[in-house]
Structure formats: structure tokens, C-alpha cells
Write an enzyme that holds these catalytic residues in place. Structure first.
Site, PDB file in Angstrom:
ATOM      1  N   GLU A   1      -5.200 -20.219 -17.416  1.00  0.00           N
ATOM      2  CA  GLU A   1      -5.616 -20.839 -16.153  1.00  0.00           C
ATOM      3  C   GLU A   1      -6.258 -22.171 -16.513  1.00  0.00           C
ATOM      4  O   GLU A   1      -7.456 -22.257 -16.784  1.00  0.00           O
ATOM      5  CB  GLU A   1      -6.612 -19.967 -15.382  1.00  0.00           C
TER       6      GLU A   1
ATOM      7  N   ASP B   1      -1.564  -1.112  -3.931  1.00  0.00           N
ATOM      8  CA  ASP B   1      -1.848  -0.347  -5.148  1.00  0.00           C
ATOM      9  C   ASP B   1      -0.668  -0.395  -6.116  1.00  0.00           C
ATOM     10  O   ASP B   1       0.392  -0.944  -5.797  1.00  0.00           O
ATOM     11  CB  ASP B   1      -2.217   1.103  -4.787  1.00  0.00           C
TER      12      ASP B   1
ATOM     13  N   ASP C   1       0.860  -1.191   0.000  1.00  0.00           N
ATOM     14  CA  ASP C   1       0.000   0.000   0.000  1.00  0.00           C
ATOM     15  C   ASP C   1       0.893   1.237   0.000  1.00  0.00           C
ATOM     16  O   ASP C   1       1.814   1.332   0.819  1.00  0.00           O
ATOM     17  CB  ASP C   1      -0.879  -0.051   1.258  1.00  0.00           C
TER      18      ASP C   1
ATOM     19  N   ASP D   1      -8.121 -15.963 -17.519  1.00  0.00           N
ATOM     20  CA  ASP D   1      -8.872 -16.495 -16.381  1.00  0.00           C
ATOM     21  C   ASP D   1      -9.962 -17.460 -16.854  1.00  0.00           C
ATOM     22  O   ASP D   1     -10.586 -17.225 -17.902  1.00  0.00           O
ATOM     23  CB  ASP D   1      -9.531 -15.301 -15.673  1.00  0.00           C
TER      24      ASP D   1
ATOM     25  N   ASN E   1      -0.612   4.531  -0.277  1.00  0.00           N
ATOM     26  CA  ASN E   1      -1.335   5.758   0.087  1.00  0.00           C
ATOM     27  C   ASN E   1      -2.088   5.649   1.415  1.00  0.00           C
ATOM     28  O   ASN E   1      -2.957   6.466   1.718  1.00  0.00           O
ATOM     29  CB  ASN E   1      -2.291   6.183  -1.037  1.00  0.00           C
TER      30      ASN E   1
HETATM   31  C1  NOJ Z   1     -10.203 -17.808 -11.300  1.00  0.00           C
HETATM   32  C2  NOJ Z   1      -9.560 -16.778 -10.435  1.00  0.00           C
HETATM   33  O1  NOJ Z   1      -8.241 -17.164 -10.179  1.00  0.00           O
HETATM   34  C3  NOJ Z   1     -10.406 -16.666  -9.189  1.00  0.00           C
HETATM   35  O2  NOJ Z   1      -9.790 -15.887  -8.195  1.00  0.00           O
HETATM   36  C4  NOJ Z   1     -11.750 -16.113  -9.585  1.00  0.00           C
HETATM   37  O3  NOJ Z   1     -12.589 -16.077  -8.446  1.00  0.00           O
HETATM   38  C5  NOJ Z   1     -12.406 -16.974 -10.658  1.00  0.00           C
HETATM   39  N1  NOJ Z   1     -11.498 -17.338 -11.710  1.00  0.00           N
HETATM   40  C6  NOJ Z   1     -13.535 -16.242 -11.303  1.00  0.00           C
HETATM   41  O4  NOJ Z   1     -13.047 -15.197 -12.108  1.00  0.00           O
END
Ligand code: NOJ
Length: 602
Positions: A320, A71, A63, A247, A65
């Protein structure tokens, strides 16, 4: 929680930081992309092949601020630390504007920075400052869903005839009447608990959400959704990002029949139940449907347009990819005609969750031999799972076990990714009371599922009350764990026996030893169920052997019987765990409990 399945014009506010002198001595403004590539040197194209990638959860890193939330300027402040550690790239979990229900994974605007984290100018400065240190910035790209506060969804839910209606997945309920909403369209469940369908009274239909109710799924059968993301990706590439971590990529599509998923039954014939009390489903209609490969390839084509001489340096795609086996993972690299991810995450190795030599050997062999010429992306940790020490530790030899696992991570072929705080041995610290939980799944699933707060606690920089994460007057968004008193950067930085020193040494070897840089991974002593040994071998380089004791008892290994192509030669120690013995020949390598030996054949 265990996820086993599961405008080229850049605002140059910080002109000084981003100026470069010309031959005549005047400074000219540079775009971050240009700056990154110029500072990165000749190996720019292949930078990701033996890279070290550091995952930052921005809320929790630093952090600057005093509001108790990490951030972008905080990250910029810590770049020298990352540089000294040997990090090539940082992956930032989402920093876009968001209601923060899922702490950034619910995005309401893909082209800006959440004010809690800073501004676009702060972002430009971070990319520029990172570039000066040869550190690349990788963004998170969430394409499965948006926030329910995103303008697209606000439009979509406003009427059945709105042009954005088919940007999301809307269905009629079962048995709906003028006065009743009926039942959800099918039995599909949210990964975050309960039905994946949410009734929307205004337009009298259900929308689908694989994650939180506030995260409606986009409809990838709509070509406009594809185009929207290609534009968003280009927007960030123009700002100098070095790639994206995609993701929830496997859940983009739903089966068009919208029929029920199969309920998984236990030995007693009754449905297995998850932490939320819901029946376990086989996910066959909502996960890893074939269409995802076309989308990945499409995004790869978009990104590859930036890998030209105008924007030199490879931008990469990380996936992912929680997948059930190596064959599925191999598919994520695509084909020569239709390439997909450069670096889909290998969660096969990461989540063995047991120090089982045979399992590690088998899965590391899989990723060495069954993904063609591609590069493995190894990891152990992320912001969704209890930290590695919690999953693999025995409470007695935790430090040694972490050294052993870090050796697997950095001394194996491929790119290594780790999560902030792993390098100092941060432990999972879940909330003790339901009322303290911040991650909503920890509320829905309490007490079986306490949510992910435990692995998202503030980075432990020093032993002060706020761990150096924030200012003394601010309350960090999650409490600083008591373990920060001893587990912190300041305490470990100048200690030759610390985990932090071990990480730095391994990374240095990974980057400087030719066998580690490019060599293949060949398993040795393959019947041994206590010690994992392997060789790294590259043409023209000295062979290197690595032995890792997976037990709490001392072990001695004899690698002289060799493996394919192993030369019987004198050994020189490259690295060993504190207190470990030097070995001079392959026939006697002595290891302490969870000890590691790395030696080079002369
Ligand atoms: C995978 C992400 O790593 C996780 O943190 C998130 O909650 C879910 N996808 C949904 O976006």
C-alpha cells in the site's frame, strides 16, 4: 475520503474438497499450498506479472449465513463468477479477529479468523476451492499497528516494566506533573483526526497511534516485533496463501527525535486545515522513513523461503504505497541485492482524478520507463476512496468514462487490480445522516468527511431488495444503494453492451493477446490533448494500438505518423466500444464520446 498521501499441519475439515487421486486411485490429503501450485500450471512462477487481482471487502461481498455481514463461505460461493471474469487472485481485506473499529484493520489475533467471517476451516476450504479454479488468495498484513485489544498491547499498557512495554511507542507528555498529564509529546496527528497521542492513565504515558486511538502503533525498533511478523507471515503461507498486501507500510517508523512536524501554511500565511479542522502537517517525521525498506526486504526474504520446490509458485508482496512521485515508488521495488515489493501500488496514475490526457500520458510513461524491469501495479479504486466513477464521471457519460478507464487499466502493461463492484459500475453511496455513519472518521469529520461507508456498500448481484447480498430477512450492515435496481450482475451478465461485458472482454484480451501479455507500452500521438493512444509491442507478436477518447466530443486520430517502430499496416479491430466504428488503417481511427478502439496491425 481521498488518500493521496498518505504449523504446517492444516486442519482438513473439508477433506473431500482437498483430496487428490494418486496413481493407484486412492485419495490423499493435500495442503492448500501444494494444491494451489499443482493446479496452477507451468506459468506459476510468473503468474503475477500480467495478473488480474480483485479486491474483496469481505463484509460487503456475499453473506452466506443471514447475519447481514459478508463472510468467507459467501466468497467461496461466488468463486465461479470470479473465474468467469478472468480473475487470477483475490485480495481479502483483513479477516482476522478484530473489534472491528476499523472494520478489521484493528487486529486482535493474527492467527485466526474473525467468527463473523467464519473459521479456519472455512478459510482452508476457500483457498482449496479457489485453487481448483486457479485463483490465488492474498491476505492483508497490517504491521503498523494492532488493535488495542491485542494481547501484546494489553500487556504493554499493564505496566512500564512489562516485557511487552517496548513493543509499542510510549512517551512522556510535555510538562507532566503528579496531578496533570501535561501536553502530548509533540504535534503529530492521526490520519484519522486530532492528536496521534493517547494518554494512558494507568502507566501515566502517552502511546502513539497513526490511525484510530484503538490502533496503537508497534515499535519497529524492537527486533521482537520483526520476528513476530515473520512468524505470522509463515503461518499463513503454510496455509496456502499466495501473498500479502502490506497495509500502511510507509508509516512503520517514527523519527527518533520525536520533534514537531512542520505545519503547512496557506497563501494567507495561516495553517491549512484538514477535514477534521486540524492543521495540515508535512508528515516528514512519521511517513516513509528509510527503515521501512529494510523491513520490506526482511519480509521478502521470509516469503521467498516459501518460493522453493517444496512450495512451488511465487508468493507476492503488494504494497500500500501512497507516494509522492515515481522515484519514491521505484525505490519500493528494492534493488537486485535487496529486493522489496514485487507489486507496490501505483497510486500516481490512480488518483489523477481528472480526465487529463497529458497527466495520464506522463504518469503511464513514468511507470513504463522509470521502474527498471519491474512490473507496474495499476489500479483505480479501493475501499478507502470514493469509487472511480464518482471521481472521474461527469454524470452524463459515466458508463463510457468507466469503459475508458478500464481500458487504461487492462490494456496497459502490468498487473491490474480492481475493487469489487467496479466491473458493474457501482457508485459511491455515502450516508445521508451522521447517525447512519459506520466508519468512525465519518463521525469525527462530518459533514466534510463522511467516511468510507459509501464505497463499501454491499455487492450488487441482482435487482432484489437485498441485491442478492444477503437473505431477505437480514438487514445488510450497510444499506443496499438504490442504484442496485439497475446496476447489478444479473442485469449485466448477458448484455453485450454492459460494463461487465466490457471488463470481461478486456481481461480476455489481456490474457490471450501476446502483445498485451508481455508487450511494452509506447505512447503515440503524444501532442494530442484529447485522445490517449499507445502501442503494445512484444518480440514476435503483432503490434496492437489502443486509442481512448478522454472527451465528450467525437474525435478522429491519425496514428500513421507513427511512433518509434510502428509499422504502417492494415488494422484489424480487436475491441471497440458499442456503436464505435471499425478502423482499417492507422490514419483514421474514429472515436465516439469517451470511445475506445483497440486494433491489431496485420
Ligand atoms: C489502510 C487501509 O486501507 C485502511 O482501510 C485502514 O483504515 C488503514 N490502512 C489503517 O490500517
Amino acid at each position: 475520503m481521498h488518500w493521496t498521501n498518505c504449523a504446517a499441519a492444516v486442519v482438513i475439515a473439508t477433506a473431500l474438497a482437498m483430496m487428490t487421486p494418486t496413481a493407484g486411485g486412492q485419495a490423499t490429503a493435500m495442503k492448500p499450498a501444494e494444491q494451489m501450485s499443482q493446479t496452477a500450471g507451468a506459468n506459476e512462477r510468473n503468474w503475477w506479472k500480467n495478473a488480474v487481482i480483485y479486491e474483496i471487502y469481505p463484509r460487503s461481498f456475499q453473506d452466506s449465513n443471514g447475519d447481514g455481514i459478508g463472510d468467507l463461505n459467501g466468497i467461496t460461493k461466488r468463486l465461479d463468477y470470479l473465474k468467469a471474469l478472468g480473475v487470477d487472485a483475490i485480495w481479502l481485506t483483513p479477516i482476522y479477529p478484530s473489534p472491528q473499529v476499523d472494520f478489521g484493520y484493528d487486529i486482535s489475533d493474527y492467527r485466526n479468523i474473525d467468527p463473523r467471517y467464519g473459521t479456519l476451516q472455512d478459510f482452508n476450504r476457500l483457498v482449496a476451492e479457489a485453487g481448483k479454479r486457479h485463483i490465488r488468495v492474498i491476505m492483508d498484513m497490517v504491521m503498523n499497528h494492532t488493535s488495542d485489544q491485542h494481547q501484546w498491547f494489553l500487556e504493554s499498557r499493564s505496566s512500564r516494566t512489562n516485557p511487552y512495554r517496548d513493543w509499542y511507542v510510549w512517551r512522556d507528555g510535555k510538562g507532566e506533573t503528579a496531578t496533570s498529564k501535561g501536553e502530548p509529546p509533540n504535534n503529530w496527528e492521526s490520519l484519522f483526526g486530532h492528536s496521534a497521542w493517547q494518554w494512558d492513565p494507568k502507566t501515566r504515558q502517552y502511546y502513539y497511534h497513526k490511525f484510530y486511538i484503538q490502533q496503537p502503533d508497534l515499535n519497529w525498533n524492537n527486533p521482537k516485533v520483526h520476528q513476530a511478523f515473520k512468524d505470522i507471515i509463515s503461518f499463513w503461507l503454510e496455509r496456502g496463501v499466495a501473498g500479502f498486501r502490506f497495509d500502511a507500510i510507509t508509516t512503520l517508523y517514527e523519527d527518533p527525535t520525536f520533534t514537531d512536524e512542520r505545519v503547512i501554511l496557506g497563501k494567507d500565511g495561516k495553517p491549512l486545515r484538514n477535514a477534521y479542522g486540524d492543521p495540515e502537517l508535512d508528515n516528514s517525521k512519521t511517513d516513509n522513513l528509510p527503515g521501512v525498506h529494510d523491513v520490506i526486504h526482511e519480509m521478502r526474504e521470509t516469503i521467498d523461503k516459501f518460493n522453493t520446490s517444496a512450495f512451488p509458485g511465487t508468493r507476492v508482496m503488494i504494497g500500500e504505497t501512497y507516494l509522492p512521485n515515481i522515484a519514491q515508488l521505484a525505490k519500493m521495488y528494492g534493488t537486485p541485492a535487496a529486493p522489496e515489493f514485487e507489486l507496490p501500488m501505483d497510486t500516481q496514475v490512480a488518483f489523477i482524478n481528472k480526465l487529463d490526457v497529458a497527466a495520464f500520458r506522463a504518469r503511464l510513461t513514468d511507470v513504463e520507463t522509470r521502474i527498471g524491469d519491474h512490473v507496474p501495479l495499476l489500479l483505480f479504486d479501493n475501499h478507502d476512496n470514493p469509487r472511480m466513477v464518482t471521481r472521474y464521471g461527469d454524470g452524463v457519460h459515466d458508463l463510457d468514462i468507466q469503459r475508458a478507464l478500464a481500458t487504461v487499466l487492462f490494456a496497459s502493461r502490468g498487473t491490474a487490480m480492481f475493487y469489487y463492484g467496479d466491473e458493474i459500475g457501482m457508485v459511491t453511496t455515502p450516508p445521508k445522516r451522521k447517525q447512519d455513519v459506520k466508519d468512525p472518521i465519518g463521525i469525527t469529520g462530518w459533514p466534510k468527511e463522511k467516511g468510507r461507508d459509501g464505497e463499501r456498500t454491499p455487492m450488487q448481484w441482482n435487482a432484489s431488495a437485498d441485491a442478492g447480498f444477503t437473505t431477505a430477512s437480514a438487514k445488510p450492515w450497510l444499506p443496499v444503494p438504490p442504484s442496485a435496481a439497475t446496476i447489478n450482475v444479473a442485469a449485466e451478465q448477458n448484455n453485450p453492451d454492459s460494463l461487465l461485458t466490457w471488463y470481461s472482454e478486456l481481461i480476455r484480451l489481456k490474457k490471450t493477446n501476446p502483445a498485451f501479455e508481455h508487450g511494452s507500452n509506447i505512447m503515440l500521438d503524444t501532442e494530442n490533448d484529447k485522445v490517449l493512444s499507445w502501442m503494445r509491442q512484444a518480440p514476435g507478436a503483432r503490434q496492437v494500438v489502443v486509442s481512448v477518447n478522454f472527451t465528450a466530443q467525437p474525435q478522429t486520430v491519425n496514428l500513421a505518423a507513427g511512433g518509434p517502430g510502428l509499422k504502417p499496416a492494415r488494422l484489424t479491430t480487436l475491441l471497440k466500444t458499442p456503436g464505435g466504428a471499425d478502423a482499417t488503417s492507422l490514419d483514421r481511427i474514429a472515436l465516439g464520446p469517451f470511445g475506445v478502439y483497440i486494433g491489431e496491425l496485420q
